[in-house]
Design a protein around this motif. Structure first.
Motif, PDB file in Angstrom:
ATOM      1  N   PHE A  89      -6.965 -35.418   8.190  1.00 47.21           N
ATOM      2  CA  PHE A  89      -7.813 -35.630   6.969  1.00 47.21           C
ATOM      3  C   PHE A  89      -7.229 -37.003   6.160  1.00 47.21           C
ATOM      4  O   PHE A  89      -7.885 -37.086   5.322  1.00 47.21           O
ATOM      5  CB  PHE A  89      -7.636 -34.496   5.971  1.00 47.21           C
ATOM      6  CG  PHE A  89      -7.816 -33.160   6.558  1.00 47.21           C
ATOM      7  CD1 PHE A  89      -9.186 -32.545   6.567  1.00 47.21           C
ATOM      8  CD2 PHE A  89      -7.003 -32.281   7.108  1.00 47.21           C
ATOM      9  CE1 PHE A  89      -9.720 -31.590   7.175  1.00 47.21           C
ATOM     10  CE2 PHE A  89      -7.379 -31.329   7.788  1.00 47.21           C
ATOM     11  CZ  PHE A  89      -8.857 -30.621   7.888  1.00 47.21           C
ATOM     12  N   HIS A 450     -14.852 -32.207   0.719  1.00 48.65           N
ATOM     13  CA  HIS A 450     -15.229 -32.889   1.578  1.00 48.65           C
ATOM     14  C   HIS A 450     -16.190 -32.649   2.490  1.00 48.65           C
ATOM     15  O   HIS A 450     -17.130 -33.462   2.965  1.00 48.65           O
ATOM     16  CB  HIS A 450     -14.021 -33.504   2.248  1.00 48.65           C
ATOM     17  CG  HIS A 450     -13.303 -32.036   3.216  1.00 48.65           C
ATOM     18  ND1 HIS A 450     -12.862 -30.978   2.704  1.00 48.65           N
ATOM     19  CD2 HIS A 450     -13.190 -32.031   4.612  1.00 48.65           C
ATOM     20  CE1 HIS A 450     -12.541 -30.078   3.828  1.00 48.65           C
ATOM     21  NE2 HIS A 450     -12.819 -30.774   4.866  1.00 48.65           N
ATOM     22  N   THR A 451     -16.485 -31.351   2.997  1.00 48.11           N
ATOM     23  CA  THR A 451     -17.638 -30.842   3.792  1.00 48.11           C
ATOM     24  C   THR A 451     -18.862 -31.354   3.141  1.00 48.11           C
ATOM     25  O   THR A 451     -19.824 -31.893   3.753  1.00 48.11           O
ATOM     26  CB  THR A 451     -17.541 -29.398   3.988  1.00 48.11           C
ATOM     27  OG1 THR A 451     -17.035 -28.773   3.003  1.00 48.11           O
ATOM     28  CG2 THR A 451     -16.858 -29.470   5.338  1.00 48.11           C
ATOM     29  N   LEU A 454     -19.341 -34.909   2.916  1.00 45.90           N
ATOM     30  CA  LEU A 454     -19.711 -35.781   4.352  1.00 45.90           C
ATOM     31  C   LEU A 454     -20.975 -35.306   4.816  1.00 45.90           C
ATOM     32  O   LEU A 454     -21.703 -36.210   5.390  1.00 45.90           O
ATOM     33  CB  LEU A 454     -18.618 -35.197   5.262  1.00 45.90           C
ATOM     34  CG  LEU A 454     -17.338 -36.049   4.964  1.00 45.90           C
ATOM     35  CD1 LEU A 454     -16.047 -35.509   6.084  1.00 45.90           C
ATOM     36  CD2 LEU A 454     -17.299 -37.449   5.150  1.00 45.90           C
ATOM     37  N   LYS A 455     -21.492 -34.179   4.524  1.00 46.81           N
ATOM     38  CA  LYS A 455     -22.864 -33.746   4.948  1.00 46.81           C
ATOM     39  C   LYS A 455     -23.926 -34.732   4.391  1.00 46.81           C
ATOM     40  O   LYS A 455     -24.901 -35.114   4.859  1.00 46.81           O
ATOM     41  CB  LYS A 455     -23.124 -32.501   4.657  1.00 46.81           C
ATOM     42  CG  LYS A 455     -22.451 -31.225   5.747  1.00 46.81           C
ATOM     43  CD  LYS A 455     -22.990 -29.904   5.288  1.00 46.81           C
ATOM     44  CE  LYS A 455     -22.074 -29.156   6.226  1.00 46.81           C
ATOM     45  NZ  LYS A 455     -21.615 -27.749   5.551  1.00 46.81           N
TER      46      LYS A 455
ATOM     47  N   VAL B   3     -20.359 -37.617  11.667  1.00 37.53           N
ATOM     48  CA  VAL B   3     -19.588 -37.543  10.378  1.00 37.53           C
ATOM     49  C   VAL B   3     -18.754 -36.202  10.341  1.00 37.53           C
ATOM     50  O   VAL B   3     -17.445 -36.384  10.024  1.00 37.53           O
ATOM     51  CB  VAL B   3     -20.390 -37.755   9.304  1.00 37.53           C
ATOM     52  CG1 VAL B   3     -19.438 -37.804   8.074  1.00 37.53           C
ATOM     53  CG2 VAL B   3     -20.861 -39.127   9.414  1.00 37.53           C
ATOM     54  N   MET B   4     -19.338 -34.979  10.650  1.00 38.42           N
ATOM     55  CA  MET B   4     -18.408 -33.716  10.585  1.00 38.42           C
ATOM     56  C   MET B   4     -17.961 -33.194  11.599  1.00 38.42           C
ATOM     57  O   MET B   4     -18.445 -33.162  12.694  1.00 38.42           O
ATOM     58  CB  MET B   4     -19.759 -32.568  10.027  1.00 38.42           C
ATOM     59  CG  MET B   4     -20.309 -32.823   8.791  1.00 38.42           C
ATOM     60  SD  MET B   4     -18.945 -32.606   7.573  1.00 38.42           S
ATOM     61  CE  MET B   4     -18.415 -30.844   7.787  1.00 38.42           C
ATOM     62  N   TRP B   9     -10.840 -31.290  13.116  1.00 37.38           N
ATOM     63  CA  TRP B   9      -9.631 -31.365  12.044  1.00 37.38           C
ATOM     64  C   TRP B   9      -9.054 -29.867  12.209  1.00 37.38           C
ATOM     65  O   TRP B   9      -7.695 -30.130  11.813  1.00 37.38           O
ATOM     66  CB  TRP B   9     -10.646 -31.678  10.718  1.00 37.38           C
ATOM     67  CG  TRP B   9     -11.283 -32.724  10.649  1.00 37.38           C
ATOM     68  CD1 TRP B   9     -10.825 -34.130  11.020  1.00 37.38           C
ATOM     69  CD2 TRP B   9     -12.506 -32.725   9.778  1.00 37.38           C
ATOM     70  NE1 TRP B   9     -12.030 -34.897  10.521  1.00 37.38           N
ATOM     71  CE2 TRP B   9     -12.911 -34.258   9.963  1.00 37.38           C
ATOM     72  CE3 TRP B   9     -13.560 -31.983   9.244  1.00 37.38           C
ATOM     73  CZ2 TRP B   9     -13.993 -34.900   9.495  1.00 37.38           C
ATOM     74  CZ3 TRP B   9     -14.651 -32.734   8.751  1.00 37.38           C
ATOM     75  CH2 TRP B   9     -14.838 -33.725   8.917  1.00 37.38           C
TER      76      TRP B   9
END
Ligand SMILES: Cc1cc2nc3c(=O)[nH]c(=O)nc-3n(C[C@H](O)[C@H](O)[C@H](O)COP(=O)(O)OP(=O)(O)OC[C@H]3O[C@@H](n4cnc5c(N)ncnc54)[C@H](O)[C@@H]3O)c2cc1C
Ligand SMILES: NC(=O)c1ccc[n+]([C@@H]2O[C@H](COP(=O)([O-])OP(=O)(O)OC[C@H]3O[C@@H](n4cnc5c(N)ncnc54)[C@H](OP(=O)(O)O)[C@@H]3O)[C@@H](O)[C@H]2O)c1
Lengths: 470, 260
Positions: A89, A450-451, A454-455, B3-4, B9
């Motif tokens: 990350f 962050h999810t 980022l979406k 991107v995801m 991760w």
């Protein structure tokens, strides 16, 4: 308008082609200006270059790294700082940190990483070190006049005109200082965490640390080991996430749950259960019960604070009521006598070189930007890295800048499309990029998941795809 | 562009010790470093035979990595294609400057996956084995054992042209190892790599007389990257070990001088 590629030399920008208030303006044609060479500025340059733009970067310090260069006067980093987000990350998504590094690298490794990034992508020839940006003003044709001078104010000012500007000046260097009654008369020493560099500053002192962000918790842990006494003042209860849970870095466990598509409530439930079964109920140490669920305040990642609470080396106390000459009075009426008070109360964003209206800055100093990056009606201006993520910042700012570079390209190739995307972004100006109901605090202005974020970036990049449009 | 990457991760690739061979030019002319990626069963040594030194002589810092479980890198019987691509991106990112990546055989597929995770300056895919059903059908005797946990069989006759003296060919064949069973499966399944980041120029190089990669397969891969393959008739699959090894590497370096 066309954008030029390749190296630029703002010093030999040719003869002045315009004038502003009697000063010559040197036209840098299609070049993009980047303010700051911290992680955000570096990735802005790298991604703009990669998409064919010329870049000039101004950095007021003498080297790259921003906050992570602890030789910089304004660096908020102290000797013991380690990343709170684990490697996956914390690295740029197209430039992995070395396998030989630990899960949570130290600040000096982060700096090494950033220096290597700058060399690898040949960014340094574009950076003007020791040069401060003092003014950014709109010019005709949605371009920008950028006024610079040597840091410290020696020598004259120069104005260059750019096709676009990326503001990457960081938001963790201008201390947020709370006001307390009686503070001026207090005889002990009071510093902001920004001035805290090394544990030696705490040695054998009676220390009061105010604030339980990641900084305050780190300093309280240092004080537990070095100081004669440590009080830790918080105005609410928090969830202290350890760096490891279930045998792996905690953020990787969290993303495992996200990968399994568990909704926020389920993740909160599991996280509460995990904490309960490991560290237990923290009110037994005298801490207040959290007034919120986990993920509703900026995540604190610290395995050691609870350990030192349990050893009696950190005494938790409530909010400060006022200062006296030789003591500090707490809201419960208790009086303590520290020799050193560390205000770990966080940092303010600061954009003193640009008219706040351009960024939608309100009276409290809070900018209003689409996705915390794109100002209204300013398609050639972006703010990079103005985020407080629940994970590492680097991947997020990387994608922000990939998107901005693309946006500039689309403006050239398909102007109507660019306008439509800009409109759509502006319609979501006030959207918060987190599903958790974060607590109302200035520290959460830029709080994001962050999810979720980022979406949104993925959607933006897809909209900006030029495939089929050409 | 993806991107995801929650899965990546949540499950980072485990670090391993990696063998990296290098040859550096006497004088740094500022040319980009070139990283060679061997195919399945091959180690960095296949490039150390001729190409590394030759590349360095022409002024490019040259490196070759052994994917985990190959050459002198640590054993990795469970390695996935993603782990191999991770090995490539790790080495590329450690180099002083933005690198050119040259992948051979199934190493070209590994390279293609790595290109989605590292913005290479340019890439070259040599005799690329991009997998999928076509690979298996063309080489049933080679790939069938792989489906049942054996190695992809790579006999000398399949790898080199007849020009290479038989004992040299046997010597090379004896040094071959094998990729992990999982990676072999993934190769045969042939998942299309994500598009490269940073828009690198990509050159596809091969031989019409390659007995593992058909001419059609070669052209298909090249077309995927918007070009036509550069061909070296008469050569075998392992271009870098064959008698005429000098021709393809010179052509590649000429191309790099022009395009990277
Ligand atoms: C103690 C601490 C620990 C942290 N730990 C983590 C972590 O674990 N993970 C994580 O992702 N983030 C962490 N952060 C957040 C950290 O701020 C970011 O990682 C990152 O440094 C932000 O990068 P930036 O480039 O946006 O800003 P900065 O790093 O602050 O860089 C801004 C640069 O701009 C320059 N500049 C500013 N104004 C001007 C001007 N007018 N003219 C010219 N140059 C200018 C500055 O000199 C500086 O070099 C931490 C922060 C702190 C305080
Ligand atoms: N890698 C690392 O180890 C590391 C270390 C330090 C910091 N960081 C990062 O750096 C950034 C800044 O962190 P930070 O800890 O310096 O700041 P922060 O997150 O803003 O935390 C400030 C703390 O001070 C409290 N506070 C603020 N104003 C106050 C007031 N007037 N009175 C009493 N308490 C007050 C806040 O309480 P409320 O919650 O009530 O607002 C909060 O507990 C964050 O993104 C953080 O994650 C990372």
């Amino acid at each position: 308008m066309t954008y030029s590629a390749g190296y630029g030399d703002p010093e030999s920008g040719g003869p002045a082609t315009a004038w502003r208030d009697g000063w010559p303006v040197y036209d840098r044609s299609g070049t993009v200006c980047v303010i700051g060479a911290g992680p955000s500025g570096l990735t802005a340059m790298k991604n703009l270059k990669e998409q064919g733009f010329g870049v000039d970067c101004y950095e007021r310090d003498t080297s790259v790294g921003g906050a992570w260069n602890w030789r910089h006067d304004r660096s908020p980093v102290y000797a013991s700082t380690h990343l709170i987000s684990s490697k996956p990350f914390s690295q740029f998504p197209d430039f992995p940190m070395p396998d030989s590094w630990p899960d949570y690298p130290k600040h000096s490794q982060v700096l090494e990483y950033l220096e290597h990034y700058a060399d690898h992508f040949d960014l340094k020839p574009h950076i003007w070190f020791g040069t401060e940006v003092v003014k950014v003003e709109p010019a005709e044709g949605e371009r920008w006049d950028v006024t610079t001078r040597s840091t410290g104010g020696y020598g004259g000012e120069r104005i260059h005109r750019y096709a676009a500007v990326v503001i990457a000046n960081g938001h963790n260097w201008s201390p947020k200082r709370p006001e307390y009654e009686g503070l001026e008369d207090f005889k002990g020493e009071v510093i902001h965490a920004a001035q805290f560099k090394d544990a030696a500053q705490l040695r054998n002192k009676k220390v009061l640390v105010i604030g339980a962000g990641n900084t305050g918790c780190d300093i309280a842990v240092e004080a537990a080991q070095q100081a004669a006494r440590c009080w830790h003042s918080t105005r609410r209860g928090y969830w202290y996430t350890p760096k490891y849970t279930l045998g792996r870095p905690a953020d990787q466990v969290n993303d495992l749950m996200l990968w399994l598509k568990l909704p926020l409530r389920a993740r909160q439930f599991l996280a509460h259960r995990t904490l309960k079964s490991t560290v237990g109920d923290l009110t037994r140490f005298g801490l207040p019960k959290p007034d919120h669920k986990i993920y509703e305040t900026h995540t604190i990642v610290n395995s050691q604070l609870v350990y030192y609470l349990g050893h009696g080396a950190v005494s938790p106390v409530g909010d400060v009521a006022r200062f006296h000459r030789n003591s500090v009075e707490l809201k419960g009426g208790e009086v303590i006598e520290p020799d050193l008070v560390v205000l770990a109360t966080g940092y303010h964003p600061s954009f003193d070189f640009i008219d706040g209206n351009l960024l939608g800055v309100d009276a409290s100093g809070r900018p209003r930007l689409a996705m915390h990056a794109f100002p209204k009606r300013q398609p050639t201006l972006a703010v990079a890295g103005l985020l407080q993520p629940d994970s590492g910042l680097f991947p997020l700012v990387h994608w922000q800048m990939v998107a901005f570079a693309r946006m500039l390209r689309v403006r050239e190739a398909a102007p109507a499309k660019a306008v439509a995307v800009q409109r759509r972004l502006e319609a979501e100006l006030d959207r918060r990029w987190t599903t958790a109901k974060v607590k109302d605090s200035t520290r959460h202005w830029f709080e994001i998941s962050h999810t979720t974020y980022l979406k949104a970036i993925q959607r933006l990049l897809d909209e900006l795809s030029l495939e089929g449009a050409k | 562009m993806k991107v995801m990457r929650a899965r990546e991760w949540a499950f980072p690739i485990a670090p391993v010790r990696r063998e990296v061979r290098r040859a550096t030019p006497e004088l740094d002319e500022g040319k980009p470093p070139v990283l060679f990626v061997p195919g399945f069963g091959h180690g960095a040594w296949v490039f150390a035979e001729h190409w590394l030194e030759h590349t360095a002589d022409r002024g490019f810092p040259a490196y070759a990595v052994s994917l985990r479980g190959h050459g002198d890198s640590a054993k990795a019987p469970k390695a996935t294609l993603r782990a191999y691509a991770h090995d490539v991106a790790q080495v590329a990112a450690s180099l002083p400057r933005r690198a050119v990546i040259v992948g051979h055989g199934a190493g070209a597929l590994v390279t293609a996956h790595a290109l989605a995770r590292y913005p290479a300056r340019a890439a070259v895919l040599l005799s690329p084995v991009f997998g999928g059903a076509g690979t298996a059908l063309r080489n049933p005797m080679l790939s069938l054992p792989a489906l049942f946990g054996g190695g992809l069989r790579l006999p000398a006759g399949q790898l080199f042209s007849r020009e290479l003296p038989a004992n040299a060919a046997r010597g090379y064949a004896a040094r071959l190892g094998r990729a992990s069973t999982r990676a072999q499966w993934q190769l045969l399944r042939g998942r299309t790599p994500q598009p490269p980041v940073g828009d690198p120029p990509v050159l596809v190089v091969g031989s019409p007389d390659d007995r593992i990669v058909s001419d059609t397969a070669l052209r298909r891969v090249a077309r995927g990257y918007g070009g036509a393959p550069l061909l070296f008739p008469g050569m075998g699959h392992d271009l870098m070990l064959d008698t005429r090894w000098r021709e393809p590497i010179d052509a590649i370096l000429d191309w790099l001088e022009k395009s990277a």
